[in-house]
Design an enzyme around this catalytic site. Sequence first.
Site, PDB file in Angstrom:
ATOM      1  CG  ASN A 185      -0.330  -0.471   2.461  1.00 15.81           C
ATOM      2  OD1 ASN A 185       0.142  -1.614   2.551  1.00 15.81           O
ATOM      3  ND2 ASN A 185      -0.281   0.389   3.455  1.00 15.81           N
ATOM      4  CD  GLN A 196      -3.532  -0.088  -1.675  1.00 12.44           C
ATOM      5  OE1 GLN A 196      -3.711   0.475  -2.757  1.00 12.44           O
ATOM      6  NE2 GLN A 196      -3.999   0.403  -0.539  1.00 12.44           N
ATOM      7  CB  SER A 226     -11.048  -3.243   0.732  1.00 12.75           C
ATOM      8  OG  SER A 226     -11.870  -2.396   1.474  1.00 12.75           O
ATOM      9  CB  CYS A 251      -3.893   2.090   8.661  1.00 11.46           C
ATOM     10  SG  CYS A 251      -4.981   1.861   7.275  1.00 11.46           S
TER      11      CYS A 251
HETATM   12  N1  PLP Z   1      -4.674  -4.295   3.207  1.00 12.72           N
HETATM   13  C1  PLP Z   1      -4.073  -3.316   2.504  1.00 12.72           C
HETATM   14  C2  PLP Z   1      -2.909  -3.651   1.633  1.00 12.72           C
HETATM   15  C3  PLP Z   1      -4.529  -1.995   2.594  1.00 12.72           C
HETATM   16  O1  PLP Z   1      -3.945  -1.025   1.878  1.00 12.72           O
HETATM   17  C4  PLP Z   1      -5.619  -1.715   3.448  1.00 12.72           C
HETATM   18  C5  PLP Z   1      -6.090  -0.324   3.626  1.00 12.72           C
HETATM   19  O2  PLP Z   1      -5.309   0.622   3.566  1.00 12.72           O
HETATM   20  C6  PLP Z   1      -6.212  -2.770   4.146  1.00 12.72           C
HETATM   21  C7  PLP Z   1      -5.717  -4.040   3.999  1.00 12.72           C
HETATM   22  C8  PLP Z   1      -7.396  -2.549   5.038  1.00 12.72           C
HETATM   23  O3  PLP Z   1      -8.517  -2.324   4.246  1.00 12.72           O
HETATM   24  P1  PLP Z   1      -9.961  -2.016   4.896  1.00 12.72           P
HETATM   25  O4  PLP Z   1      -9.941  -0.572   5.210  1.00 12.72           O
HETATM   26  O5  PLP Z   1     -10.933  -2.368   3.838  1.00 12.72           O
HETATM   27  O6  PLP Z   1     -10.094  -2.881   6.086  1.00 12.72           O
END
Ligand code: PLP
Length: 404
Positions: A154, A184, A206, A331
């Site tokens: 990400n 991603q 997602s 995050c």
């Molecule tokens: N995995 C990756 C690689 C992400 O970039 C993200 C969000 O930034 C997530 C998981 C989490 O996604 P969600 O917000 O749908 O839980």
Amino acid sequence: MNTPPLIYADNNATTAVAPEVAEAMQPFFGGAYFNPSSMYEPALQVAEALKASRETVAEFLGGVPASEVVFTSCATESNNAAVFGVAAANPARRHIVTSAVEHPAVLEVCREMQRRGYEVTMLGVDRQGRIAVADYVRALRPDTLLVTLMHANNETGVVWPVGDWARIAKETDPGIVFHTDATQTAGKMPLDLAGALKHVDLLSFSGHKMHAPKGVGALYVRRGTPLRPYLLGGHQEAGRRGGTENVAYIAGLARACELAQAHAPDMARIEKLRDGLQAELLKTVPHVEVNGAEAERTPNTLNLSCHFIEGEAILYELISYGICASTGSACSSGSLEPSHVLKALGVPFTAMHGSIRLSFSAYTTEAEVKRIAEVFPKVVADLRKMSPYWDQKNNRPRENIPGA
Ligand code: PLP
């Protein structure tokens, strides 16, 4: 005061809901409110819409059987369901392979598995964000339960050959389950679970990273994969995830999957814009590094580390020009620690704190990228004037920077 028009360059954090997606969701906020498990006619129509959405998502994943698609609330849920579900289904194996650069939605789950007594091998990466295949092969053991490695990072956009790695896992031991977090890559690159990814057992993604709303995601579960349900409840999702289906959001996700297929040519355009911007900034901004430049990357992502300045300061300056970007993973912001991804890449000390991620979407225009190319060098130069690491008089980095 004049507010500059917004230039949204943070699409790895979230994306705008496409108008077509909002339109597809609308009926379920109005007359089509019925529970898809109910037995009367209007509810059967909602169940039919749910079935059609599942088929669309299955098509998006390379034409897999629709029964292999489980709808969830987000990629975090999909990742949790994958790791905890595989572990619960096969308690005899107690070793997990993952990487140091996973999103917290996988890393934190693996840390929890460690607390529960599992052994976790965290593969490291090189300066370009790549894993050496020899390290990966060496990590696989007779007691390996699960491999969970992301499809693309990400922060850097670096893409990994998870299709090949899944094949290697199966050739080593068909009992190893292979999971990938494709959050991603979904909507940016093909996800062909019947072709290039045919050895992948579980795949998470997602909606909100691909122009559907926040609060909906999916977990692909290949038939025969040992997986205990993680969210216990009703019989929904063929007993794999309890809870009345969020039909409106699922319909939105399905529409976003269709749009992503239609937008595939836009991704080639975006890649050109990204590459052009990268080349331009390497010319106009001294002392800048492009993280992952030599690796395969998602077409929309540009991660820059600017020596001698702070990412947060760059961010604030960019916002004053109307440009929304990120210092790394949205995050993990909110802490003063540099990003675990850039640490794992070995980004030099003087550049680690000066990282900026620009991430585009199919809706990004050439004019917006041009504006970023104009503004960015000015922002960096202004901030360096205030940097304790910058020699103002001679307009160059100071000599003997402590810790550098
Ligand atoms: N995995 C990756 C690689 C992400 O970039 C993200 C969000 O930034 C997530 C998981 C989490 O996604 P969600 O917000 O749908 O839980």
